[in-house]
Design a protein around this motif. Structure first.
Motif: not given
Length: 559
Positions: A142-143, A412-419
């Protein structure tokens, strides 16, 4: 881009030659038609894992050849040149897989290792799917992707150079510190030994010379004793010469009275006296010439024994004592000079740290700026992919004290799928369908930032439909304006966007011996056949007029 793909005797494919153009091409077909076989064959040519199971039944080997047309400035050209391979013209990767499990790799018809083939293949093609997109799902990559997006490869190179210089300076300082510490521990011994050897002042070859002189003196001592005793016998008070002389004189006087009787004995006595006198004179001369000085022998022995004692003490040969003295003196001098050198090396390390910190800080600032920009770019793609409530996050942490060749940042790639849900690493938080759409958004955002010239998407539209599939197709088509895109798809909305369409199917065939078998075939289809294939994708086994009309609309909208 990928120009041609030639497959021979791989699983169900006996002979297949495909030509590709730039832009977006799709590969469609019914489930089980052999789409995965095609990708496995391509992966084999790119240096993927070989397997005897890939060879078509009954054949000794299979072979896959992929030819690429890439600019002369592409990194793969340098890789080939660095490995003494032809780097002009098309880049041709070839892999031969034998039925016994062994495989051979070739680049431009020159044999190479599979590792080099894989390295070249990675520069030419990226394969993306729900389960295959390492560069985007591996935090270790990711970097690098962030640097690529930021256009910070040059800064990253500067940091790597500064890190190597820092580590070299630190190693040199450590070696000098260890040398000085060892010298300090032995300083008293060195000074004592150096002083002792300086006083002794041994010379090369001295032991042999002294031993020879001592042996000669000892031999002379023995001879001188015998000479003295012999001379004393002939010249002392008990010398037989005087008695023999008196006897000779008496007999000489009597000889006149009886010359015939005493003449001969008197002559012999006279001759004996002459010989004894010669012997006495000779012994006197020999004594003078072999004068022996006991003190000289004593001095010689003391010197020889002192050298041999030093040899035992320092556990070296006597002839090695001069070199040992020189080394000890050099170590003492190095101890004094080393203290000054140590200070200079420590200053060099501080300067290297300063250079690294400046370069790493510049790179870190660029990365933080690019992280926000990448988040925004991906965010623009998410709504149309039905991820409008999701967030893409570049989790970037910096520690100036944690210096590495890559800098002071961990990305690092993160996600938040829903609030309201907890953000986390993309691979752990996103479902399969969500992950493929996040990856597509990333790839679109990074498309013009140095990715491989050919991108392969393997059914990334699985589990989605309708508007999401349409959005995926639109993004793949947009991506294809910058790079070549090959897509295996079940979505008619995606297939309609392609400039080139390949249909994969199974057909019954016969071996030369007449045995029936199933073979995978691939053909490029024209506009009319595309309409039928897209209609099949819409309607299933029974193609209706409504499906054909819907296919026409998709093709029209895509055009």
């Amino acid at each position: 881009m990928l120009v041609t793909l030639a497959i021979r005797d791989i699983v169900l494919i006996d002979r297949l030659d495909l030509e590709f153009a730039d832009g977006m091409s799709v590969l469609t077909g019914e489930t089980g038609a052999g789409k995965s076989i095609l990708l496995d064959a391509l992966s084999l040519a790119l240096g993927g894992r070989g397997d005897a199971g890939l060879v078509r039944n009954g054949q000794p080997q299979g072979q896959v050849t992929a030819a690429f047309d890439v600019p002369m400035t592409h990194p793969v050209r340098k890789l080939l040149a660095d490995n003494d391979l032809e780097s002009d013209g098309d880049v041709i990767l070839r892999r031969v897989q034998a039925e016994d499990g062994r495989s051979r790799a070739f680049i431009n018809d020159s044999p190479v290792s599979v590792a080099l083939l894989r390295q070249a293949g990675g520069l030419l093609v990226e394969i993306h799917g729900q389960n295959e997109s390492r560069a985007y799902t591996d935090p270790a990559e990711h970097r690098r992707l962030l640097d690529m997006f930021a256009g910070a490869e040059g800064l990253a190179g500067d940091v790597a150079d500064a890190y190597r210089a820092l580590r070299a300076a630190e190693r040199e300082l450590k070696v000098q510190e260890e040398r000085i510490a060892a010298a300090r521990r032995e300083a008293d011994f060195l000074r004592s030994a150096s002083a002792e050897l300086a006083t002794l002042a041994p010379q090369a070859g001295e032991e042999d010379e002294l031993a020879e002189i001592r042996q000669s003196m000892m031999q002379v001592e023995k001879i001188a004793t015998d000479l003295g005793e012999a001379f004393e016998t002939l010249n002392g008070n008990g010398s037989p010469i005087s008695e023999i002389a008196a006897l000779w004189r008496r007999l000489e006087r009597k000889a006149e009275q009886a010359p015939g009787v005493l003449g001969a004995p008197v002559g012999h006595l006279a001759e004996a006296l002459d010989r004894l006198e010669d012997a006495r004179a000779g012994l006197e001369t020999a004594l003078r010439e072999s004068e022996f000085d006991p003190q000289a022998l004593e001095r010689t022995e003391e010197r020889l024994f002192a050298l041999r004692a030093a040899s035992r003490k320092y556990q070296v040969l006597v002839d090695e004592l001069p070199g040992l003295r020189t080394r000890y003196e050099a170590d003492l001098a190095a101890l004094d000079a080393g203290e000054e050198a140590l200070s200079g090396l420590a200053e060099a390390v501080r300067a290297a740290v300063s250079r690294y910190d400046r370069a790493a800080a510049d790179l870190s600032a660029r990365r933080h700026e690019a992280a926000r920009a990448l988040e925004e770019a991906v965010a623009l793609e998410l709504p149309d992919l039905r991820l409008e409530r999701a967030r893409f996050i570049v989790n970037l942490e910096s520690d100036p004290e944690n210096r590495s060749r890559e800098g002071i940042d961990q990305a690092e790639f993160w996600v938040q799928t829903n609030p309201g849900t907890r953000p986390g690493p993309m691979m752990k938080v996103a479902s399969g369908g969500e992950l493929s759409r996040f990856l597509l958004s990333l790839k679109v955002s990074l498309a013009d930032k140095g990715s491989a010239p050919t991108l392969v998407f393997d059914e990334i539209d699985t589990g989605v439909g309708g508007a999401v599939a349409e959005a995926i197709g639109a993004r793949l088509a947009r991506l294809a304006r910058r790079v070549q895109v090959l897509t295996v798809t079940h979505a008619p909305q995606v297939a309609a966007r392609a400039a080139g369409h390949f249909l994969i199917m199974k057909e019954d065939a016969r071996e030369d011996g007449g045995e029936e078998r199933v073979a995978t075939r691939v053909k490029r289809i024209d506009v009319d056949h595309r309409r039928e294939e897209i209609a099949r994708m819409l309607a299933g086994a029974t193609i209706t007029d409504e499906a054909r009309a819907a296919a026409d609309r998709l093709l029209s909208d895509a055009g």
